[in-house]
Scaffold this active site. Sequence first.
Site, PDB file in Angstrom:
ATOM      1  N   ILE A  20     -13.993   6.426  -3.894  1.00  0.00           N
ATOM      2  CA  ILE A  20     -12.652   6.606  -3.352  1.00  0.00           C
ATOM      3  C   ILE A  20     -11.640   6.854  -4.461  1.00  0.00           C
ATOM      4  O   ILE A  20     -10.767   7.724  -4.339  1.00  0.00           O
ATOM      5  CB  ILE A  20     -12.249   5.382  -2.518  1.00  0.00           C
ATOM      6  CG1 ILE A  20     -13.096   5.313  -1.238  1.00  0.00           C
ATOM      7  CG2 ILE A  20     -10.764   5.423  -2.164  1.00  0.00           C
ATOM      8  CD1 ILE A  20     -12.933   4.009  -0.470  1.00  0.00           C
ATOM      9  N   ASP A  55      -9.852  21.882 -13.957  1.00  0.00           N
ATOM     10  CA  ASP A  55      -9.244  22.563 -12.816  1.00  0.00           C
ATOM     11  C   ASP A  55      -7.798  22.947 -13.102  1.00  0.00           C
ATOM     12  O   ASP A  55      -7.076  23.371 -12.197  1.00  0.00           O
ATOM     13  CB  ASP A  55      -9.335  21.651 -11.583  1.00  0.00           C
ATOM     14  CG  ASP A  55      -9.091  22.394 -10.279  1.00  0.00           C
ATOM     15  OD1 ASP A  55      -9.537  23.551 -10.158  1.00  0.00           O
ATOM     16  OD2 ASP A  55      -8.432  21.820  -9.383  1.00  0.00           O
ATOM     17  N   ASN A  92      -7.388   0.263  -6.400  1.00  0.00           N
ATOM     18  CA  ASN A  92      -8.661   0.599  -5.784  1.00  0.00           C
ATOM     19  C   ASN A  92      -9.824  -0.238  -6.309  1.00  0.00           C
ATOM     20  O   ASN A  92     -10.841  -0.379  -5.629  1.00  0.00           O
ATOM     21  CB  ASN A  92      -8.958   2.089  -6.007  1.00  0.00           C
ATOM     22  CG  ASN A  92     -10.338   2.489  -5.538  1.00  0.00           C
ATOM     23  OD1 ASN A  92     -10.627   2.473  -4.343  1.00  0.00           O
ATOM     24  ND2 ASN A  92     -11.207   2.836  -6.476  1.00  0.00           N
ATOM     25  N   ARG A 127       2.237  -6.279 -10.451  1.00  0.00           N
ATOM     26  CA  ARG A 127       3.234  -6.995 -11.248  1.00  0.00           C
ATOM     27  C   ARG A 127       3.621  -6.182 -12.484  1.00  0.00           C
ATOM     28  O   ARG A 127       4.809  -6.035 -12.794  1.00  0.00           O
ATOM     29  CB  ARG A 127       2.677  -8.359 -11.676  1.00  0.00           C
ATOM     30  CG  ARG A 127       3.615  -9.170 -12.565  1.00  0.00           C
ATOM     31  CD  ARG A 127       3.007 -10.499 -12.927  1.00  0.00           C
ATOM     32  NE  ARG A 127       1.734 -10.348 -13.636  1.00  0.00           N
ATOM     33  CZ  ARG A 127       0.928 -11.369 -13.928  1.00  0.00           C
ATOM     34  NH1 ARG A 127       1.262 -12.604 -13.563  1.00  0.00           N
ATOM     35  NH2 ARG A 127      -0.195 -11.168 -14.574  1.00  0.00           N
ATOM     36  N   TYR A 158     -15.506 -11.131  -0.675  1.00  0.00           N
ATOM     37  CA  TYR A 158     -14.903  -9.797  -0.608  1.00  0.00           C
ATOM     38  C   TYR A 158     -13.987  -9.686   0.609  1.00  0.00           C
ATOM     39  O   TYR A 158     -12.863  -9.165   0.526  1.00  0.00           O
ATOM     40  CB  TYR A 158     -16.024  -8.762  -0.545  1.00  0.00           C
ATOM     41  CG  TYR A 158     -15.591  -7.346  -0.265  1.00  0.00           C
ATOM     42  CD1 TYR A 158     -15.074  -6.545  -1.273  1.00  0.00           C
ATOM     43  CD2 TYR A 158     -15.745  -6.794   1.014  1.00  0.00           C
ATOM     44  CE1 TYR A 158     -14.704  -5.222  -1.017  1.00  0.00           C
ATOM     45  CE2 TYR A 158     -15.386  -5.484   1.271  1.00  0.00           C
ATOM     46  CZ  TYR A 158     -14.860  -4.699   0.258  1.00  0.00           C
ATOM     47  OH  TYR A 158     -14.510  -3.394   0.513  1.00  0.00           O
ATOM     48  N   LYS A 162      -9.940  -9.005   0.712  1.00  0.00           N
ATOM     49  CA  LYS A 162      -9.313  -7.879   1.383  1.00  0.00           C
ATOM     50  C   LYS A 162      -8.300  -8.336   2.427  1.00  0.00           C
ATOM     51  O   LYS A 162      -7.272  -7.675   2.637  1.00  0.00           O
ATOM     52  CB  LYS A 162     -10.377  -6.989   2.027  1.00  0.00           C
ATOM     53  CG  LYS A 162     -11.260  -6.276   1.017  1.00  0.00           C
ATOM     54  CD  LYS A 162     -10.466  -5.378   0.081  1.00  0.00           C
ATOM     55  CE  LYS A 162     -11.363  -4.526  -0.793  1.00  0.00           C
ATOM     56  NZ  LYS A 162     -10.614  -3.622  -1.687  1.00  0.00           N
ATOM     57  N   ILE A 191     -17.778   3.914   3.999  1.00  0.00           N
ATOM     58  CA  ILE A 191     -17.558   5.155   3.269  1.00  0.00           C
ATOM     59  C   ILE A 191     -18.812   5.485   2.466  1.00  0.00           C
ATOM     60  O   ILE A 191     -19.387   4.615   1.800  1.00  0.00           O
ATOM     61  CB  ILE A 191     -16.338   5.032   2.327  1.00  0.00           C
ATOM     62  CG1 ILE A 191     -15.103   4.576   3.109  1.00  0.00           C
ATOM     63  CG2 ILE A 191     -16.081   6.359   1.617  1.00  0.00           C
ATOM     64  CD1 ILE A 191     -14.661   5.525   4.214  1.00  0.00           C
TER      65      ILE A 191
END
Length: 260
Positions: A20, A55, A92, A127, A158, A162, A191
Site C-alpha cells: 500500500i 517516471d 502506513n 507529533r 494488531y 488499528k 489487500i
Amino acid sequence: MTPARFDGYGVLITGAGRGIGAATARLLASEGARVLVTDLDAGRADAVAAEIRADGRVAEALVCDVADRAAVEAAVAYAVETFGGLDVLVNNAYACSLDSTLFEDEQDETWHRDLDISLGGAYRCSRAAMPHLAASGRGAIVSIGSVNGLQDFGNHAYSAAKAGLASLTRTLAGHAGPRGVRANLVVPGTIRTDAWAGREAELDRVSALYPLGRVGEPEDIAKAVAFLASSDAEWVTGTSLCVDGGLTAVNTGFRNAVTG
C-alpha cells in the site's frame, strides 16, 4: 490543462517500500507530489524512489524506524529540508504478529511490538510532522487502519492497534482542525500484498466473502489516500473511510447460508 492535485506538495509516507505504501507513493508522485519514501528496508525504499524518478517524478528514499523517536524526527526534518515543507503525512507502517493458539500464551513482547509500531509509530510521526503540516496551510494526515479495528478477524494486538488508530484520528482531527490540518483514516479490507505471498488459495476463498467479488489491490487504497490527502476532501476530517469491497457492510456468509 488541469493542474495535478499535488503539484508542489511535500509528502512523507512510512512503510512505503512495498504494498500500500509503495502504491501510494507512486500515485501521489504521478500527480505532482515530491515524495519521501521511508521504510525499515533501505533496498525497498531505494527501489520505489528510483522507479518514481525513472517516471520523471520527484522522490527520495530514507530508512526510518517509526518506533524510534529520533529516526522519525530526522525523517520529518529531511522531508522539510529537501522539499521546502511538508504538506501530507501518510502513516502506513505497521506490525502484525500471529496470535498464539491460547490467549493466555500471548507474549508481552509481541503485544508491545504491534502496538508500538502500528499505533505508536503513527503517534510519533504525527507529533513530529504537526507543526510543519500546520505551517503549510493545507496539511493532511492520512493513516492506514484495517477492518480488524472494526470486527474480529484475528490478530489481537494488531486489531487493538488499528482500533486505537481510529480513535487517534478523531482526537487529532479535533486538535488540528483549528490549525488547518485534517486527519483521516482509510480502513482497508483484505489487500493483495506481499503479506499474502504463497497464499493465493486463501485469497480465492476470501474473495467469495466480499460483495464485490474480489480482494483489494494496493492501488485501491492508494486512490482513497489520494482523495483524503487532496483538496478534494478539504471539508473532510476525523472520518474513517472503509475501502473494503463491502465486507463490513454485508455479511455475505450469513446471506449465502440463509438463501442456500
